[in-house]
Design an enzyme around this catalytic site. Structure first.
Site, mmCIF file in Angstrom:
data_model
loop_
_atom_site.group_PDB
_atom_site.id
_atom_site.type_symbol
_atom_site.label_atom_id
_atom_site.label_comp_id
_atom_site.label_asym_id
_atom_site.label_seq_id
_atom_site.Cartn_x
_atom_site.Cartn_y
_atom_site.Cartn_z
ATOM 1 N N PHE A 272 0.804 -1.218 0.000
ATOM 2 C CA PHE A 272 0.000 0.000 0.000
ATOM 3 C C PHE A 272 0.839 1.272 0.000
ATOM 4 O O PHE A 272 0.460 2.283 0.589
ATOM 5 C CB PHE A 272 -0.965 -0.005 1.195
ATOM 6 N N CYS A 273 1.999 1.197 -0.652
ATOM 7 C CA CYS A 273 2.894 2.350 -0.785
ATOM 8 C C CYS A 273 3.309 2.917 0.564
ATOM 9 O O CYS A 273 3.599 4.109 0.685
ATOM 10 C CB CYS A 273 2.247 3.448 -1.637
ATOM 11 N N ASN A 274 3.327 2.066 1.578
ATOM 12 C CA ASN A 274 3.734 2.496 2.914
ATOM 13 C C ASN A 274 4.794 1.527 3.429
ATOM 14 O O ASN A 274 4.505 0.638 4.229
ATOM 15 C CB ASN A 274 2.531 2.525 3.862
#
Length: 1007
Positions: A523-525
């Site tokens: 989740f791009c985290n």
């Protein structure tokens, strides 16, 4: 006189009698004419009274101490298909009783009560006036699906879209930079939207400005690019930040020119816990680096809500930092937070805040905002170099001179803003403020669903062994008790019954088959992902070496997950969505071994590979044993059954196995057909000659070509199902690759010709493959007639790309594998592959396909068998098709040889039997759901396969193979002997051919 009086009385009575007779006659006539209507009305009234009584009872029980008036305009309809399901109603009532009364959960009676109202009044005719506000009408596309990806993008309601459409039809707008009446009106509308946004976030009067951007990412980028970095500045950020916030680090390093220890400082999430001690830790970190030089500013960035876990970070930290260190400006990434929660700029006067509107109300996309405190913007956003139309008061072309516009919004918005979409924003805010009664109602509604879902998930256990294994592990920093600390996000992974994790890619695959749409990955985290999954820097570096990148399917590496599963709720979700999701977990993962291939083992050697397995039983790819040429049947079978098979089915299958014990099976297993797929993801070419040549990468010409998009990524049928309609043929006599498609001219390409344009960035399953691209200068021929009816077809074709464009409707290119490319197999690095996904060869069994189709027909009783004619051997795109024997017996083999029927029938042969190794089960995806005849995506056969053909959490069908060796048949010896590597090497000087048909003989089995 008396007689007169009596006469009058009689007359009056007669008149009354006559009147009543006429009236009754007319009434009866009316009643007869409207009998059905009156009956319906009476029934409706009775039903309505009953329903109203029920509702009054329900509302009195559940809604005694209302604190918020029910919003009559918002009716969230469950529309449960199981209205008579007592279990469902029981769960629904339990949910309502808990979350409408218990104030410790932060719930106040609002949206859920409307949901209850609509649930019990679903068939109430008096409720028709609210029909335009229920879920089915507002979100008709959700009728058959469960959408749980609102953290990525929520959905727009029909009312919202209709209002936007109505305004576009009835109003005229133009460039707000124009000073004509329409332009001035447009500018007024845009400025009005700016005010609406500031009012929505309760901004102090004239202290904030709204700069429109393309989204939250663009807003964050502008802060990093324009910030007043100096050599004494520092960038502080939460470790659990989105990549878009982490990216500011590059601006800080470049501008400051220092090392990682001097340019930026990541803050662990532990320090954000809402208590004074942790706040003091953060303040101390800032204080240790604080510069007394009044000209230097630093930046502290963190998310209001973690998009990975849903954890909400303390907003009070904004005030604490600003009060103690006014030179440290605070940047809040609020995109995830404000999607279901409020934010008050008066209470928390952050310096910079970034948002994306599509996360709040679904439409429009491509619009975000950077909300800037005016004082901070004037002092800190000063490094903007570029100027454009609309941002200057005056500029000169002859020399370097320009004067910026005075206001922040005009100065920082380059060019013409997206005014049409900006004007559409007001209808999204109207949905939240008017129809939903405010964002706080949304927060309470979604948080209640999140709490309930989380609690139900943690109740799920595998219960088939002595030690219970919990099904789900949830990644969070809190216990979901407080909506100020947790948002409407649940991030988790799923355990198998043996304690291992399911790969998130498999979870997503099964969820999609159940029409449940969620999100998987990191989740791009990266900070949150790597932290919760306990992945070290060494792990990440190894993952990269193994070819794992964002958005690929490598979900488990070295026993560790590379990502997780996320569900998130929006205001249009309801209890029924949670109920379906929990049932999905129960039916697909609890005691997962019941979906596995059932294991059938043999204690004795078997002849000619004939592992006799019932049509109703699937065998495991982890079986084993030894095979020889002696013996004529199957003896002493031991069957390992899943503990959860129903007793009736178990007895039936045991009886069938007992019958097999005494059966002499004389079926002959043959390699009956060979298919090659010259162009990856296009239809296959059947070998019509009696043999086909093997090359180091597999069958000659198999997947030697692929179609790529303009980014260099290969295109498959999952992206473009229409590729299935492109027919391919290898014409060896005329040295041609021939492509045909409906209504297109026949395209022929010389086999001996290699394109002159090198292209080395082709991405295939995470690998970069060297390829040669057919460009405008490359030669091809088209015949004068089309492949389909109509004759004219594709028109004039100047090159291959034009042919593809005319048929597909998308600009793409044909690429051929470079002769110098030596890409290694995914399942056996000692073998080469071309553009294939994993292995050089794929084998399926016609008997297995037949068994699968029987199961599909049985599982879909409302259909007729002919509905499934499109499912065939072609659905699985295998190279080798075998016939004979039993379904799924191919799972048992670890090694087999193929003996040409010519060799089998004669004493002399010019070629030797060929040996192949089974190197793994074929993990299936939605590619097999593409209808190869129609070029469209279906639900089957993957859905049925998932119910009984899993191995290690993967859905399997077919076997990956590699070429092992050829066998020298020596009349002086009884045993087969393998050729040496020199004798068996595949080369142009020593060609090896595979014959069709060939007899298949098992050499060894797998355990």
């Amino acid at each position: 006189m008396l007689i007169f009086i009596i006469s009058i009385i009689i007359t009056i009575a007669s008149i009354i009698f006559l009147f009543e007779t006429v009236f009754n006659k007319n009434s009866n006539t009316i009643n007869n004419n409207n009998n059905s209507n009156n009956n319906n009305n009476n029934n409706n009234n009775n039903n309505n009274n009953n329903n109203n009584n029920k509702n009054n009872i329900k509302e009195n029980n559940i809604d005694k101490n209302k604190e918020i008036k029910i919003k009559e305009k918002l009716i969230l309809n469950n529309n449960d298909p199981k209205e008579n399901d007592l279990k469902y109603k029981e769960e629904f009532n339990n949910f309502l009783n808990k979350f409408s009364k218990n104030q410790e959960y932060g719930y106040k009676d609002n949206l859920i009560d409307n949901e209850l109202r609509n649930h019990y009044n679903n068939n109430n005719n008096n409720n028709n006036n609210n029909n335009n506000n229920n879920k089915d009408d507002q979100f008709p596309k959700l009728k058959d699906i469960v959408y749980l990806d609102h953290a990525a993008s929520t959905l727009a309601s029909m009312n919202q879209i209709e209002e936007i459409s109505k305004e576009l039809k009835n109003s005229m707008f133009c460039n707000p930079h124009s000073v004509n009446p329409i332009g001035l009106k447009t500018k007024e509308e845009v400025d009005s939207i700016r005010e609406n946004i500031l009012n929505y976030f309760n901004a102090p009067y004239r202290q904030y400005s709204v700069i429109f951007t393309s989204g939250c990412t663009d807003s964050l980028k502008k802060v990093g690019e324009y910030f007043a970095w100096t050599k004494n500045s520092k960038f502080y950020y939460s470790l659990e930040s989105h990549n878009s916030l982490l990216g500011i680090r590059e601006y800080a390093c470049e501008s400051i020119g220092g090392s990682s220890t001097t340019s930026f400082q990541p803050i662990p999430s532990l320090y954000f816990k809402c208590n004074n001690n942790q706040f003091n830790d953060i303040l101390e970190i800032i204080g240790n680096n604080d510069d007394n030089n009044n000209e230097s500013y630093s930046l502290f960035g963190y998310p209001g809500q973690c998009n990975y876990s849903g954890t909400k970070y303390p907003l009070e930290l904004i005030n604490r930092i600003q009060k103690k260190y006014p030179k440290c400006k605070v940047l809040l990434d609020a995109a995830s937070l404000v999607s279901t929660s409020s934010f008050d700029l008066t209470k928390y006067p952050v310096d910079f805040m970034t948002i994306s509107f599509y996360k709040m109300f679904g439409y429009p996309t491509g619009i975000g905002a950077l909300i800037v405190k005016n004082d901070s913007g004037e002092k800190c956003l000063i490094n903007k170099k570029y100027f454009s139309g609309g941002t200057v008061n005056v500029s000169m072309a002859q020399e370097r001179f320009h004067v910026d516009r005075p206001s922040l919004s005009e100065r920082l918005e380059d060019g013409t803003i997206n005014f049409m979409n900006i004007i559409s924003l007001k209808h999204g805010f109207n949905i939240i403020n008017n129809q939903l009664g405010g964002i706080d109602n949304v927060k309470l509604h979604t948080f209640s669903l999140t709490q309930y879902c989380k609690e139900e998930m943690l109740k799920l256990y595998h219960s088939d062994n002595s030690k219970q294994q919990q099904l789900c592990i949830i990644y969070s920093d809190n216990h979901f008790k407080d909506s100020s600390k947790q948002g409407s996000i649940i991030n988790f992974n799923i355990f198998r019954s043996n304690g291992e994790l399911f790969g998130y890619n498999q979870v997503e695959k099964l969820a999609s088959l159940s029409s449940i749409y969620l999100r998987t990955g990191c989740f791009c985290n990266p900070g949150a992902c790597h932290g919760y999954l306990n992945l070290s820097k060494k792990d990440i570096e190894q993952h990269l070496k193994d070819g794992h990148v964002c958005w690929d399917s490598k979900d488990i590496l070295n026993g560790k997950p590379t990502g997780s599963v996320r569900i998130s709720f929006g205001y249009m979700n309801n209890f029924n969505d949670v109920y379906k999701f929990i049932n999905f977990l129960k039916s697909n993962f609890i005691n997962d071994h019941k979906f596995e291939k059932e294991v059938i083992k043999s204690n004795k050697k078997i002849n000619n590979n004939l592992c006799d397995i019932s049509d109703n039983i699937s065998c495991s790819g982890s079986c084993g044993g030894s095979c020889g040429s002696s013996g004529s049947g199957i003896e002493d079978y031991q069957v390992q059954y899943s503990n959860n098979i129903k007793e009736e089915k178990e007895e039936e299958e045991k009886e069938e196995i007992e019958n097999l014990k005494n059966e002499k099976d004389n079926d002959e297993v043959l390699l009956s057909e060979i298919y090659i797929y010259p162009v990856k993801s296009c239809s296959g070419h059947k070998v019509v000659n009696d043999k086909w040549e093997l090359v180091p990468s597999g069958l000659k010409y198999d997947r030697e070509w692929t179609i790529i998009d303009q980014s260099g990524n290969y295109i498959n049928q999952k992206k473009l199902p229409i590729l299935a309609l492109i027919q391919t043929e290898i014409d060896l006599i005329n040295d041609k690759l021939i492509l045909t498609a409906p209504e297109m001219k026949v395209l022929s390409i010389p086999l001996s010709y290699y394109p002159i344009s090198a292209f080395d960035q082709i991405q295939v399953c995470g690998d970069k493959v060297d390829g040669l691209l057919y460009g405008d200068k490359d030669f091809s021929n088209t015949s004068g007639s089309s492949a389909g009816s109509g004759g004219g077809g594709g028109g004039n074709i100047d090159n291959i790309s034009e042919w593809l464009y005319q048929f597909i409707g998308k600009r793409c290119y044909l690429v051929r594998k470079s002769p110098e490319s030596h890409r290694k197999s995914k399942v056996d690095s000692s073998n080469e592959i071309s553009f294939a996904n994993e292995s050089p060869y794929l084998l399926i069994n016609e008997e297995s396909v037949s068994d699968l189709k029987k199961r599909i027909i049985k599982d879909n009783p409302d259909s007729v068998p002919s509905d499934w004619n499109w499912i065939s051997k072609h659905s699985f795109r295998a190279n080798f098709i075998i016939t004979g024997g039993k379904a799924y017996q191919e799972d048992l083999w670890s090694q087999f040889q193929l003996i040409s029927k010519q060799q089998n029938d004669t004493t002399q042969s010019s070629s030797s039997p060929l040996v192949f190794n089974s190197v793994g089960d074929c993990n299936r995806c939605k590619m097999i759901c593409i209808n190869q005849k129609m070029g469209i995506e279906e639900r089957e056969p993957l859905s049925t396969l998932a119910s009984y053909r899993r191995s290690g959490g993967k859905i399997i069908f077919g076997q990956h193979l590699n070429f092992a060796d050829s066998i020298k048949r020596n009349n002086s010896h009884t045993n087969d002997t393998a050729l040496s590597s020199n004798e068996s090497s595949i080369s142009s000087s020593n060609p090896i051919f595979l014959h069709v048909p060939s007899k298949l003989k098992v050499l060894s089995e797998r355990y």
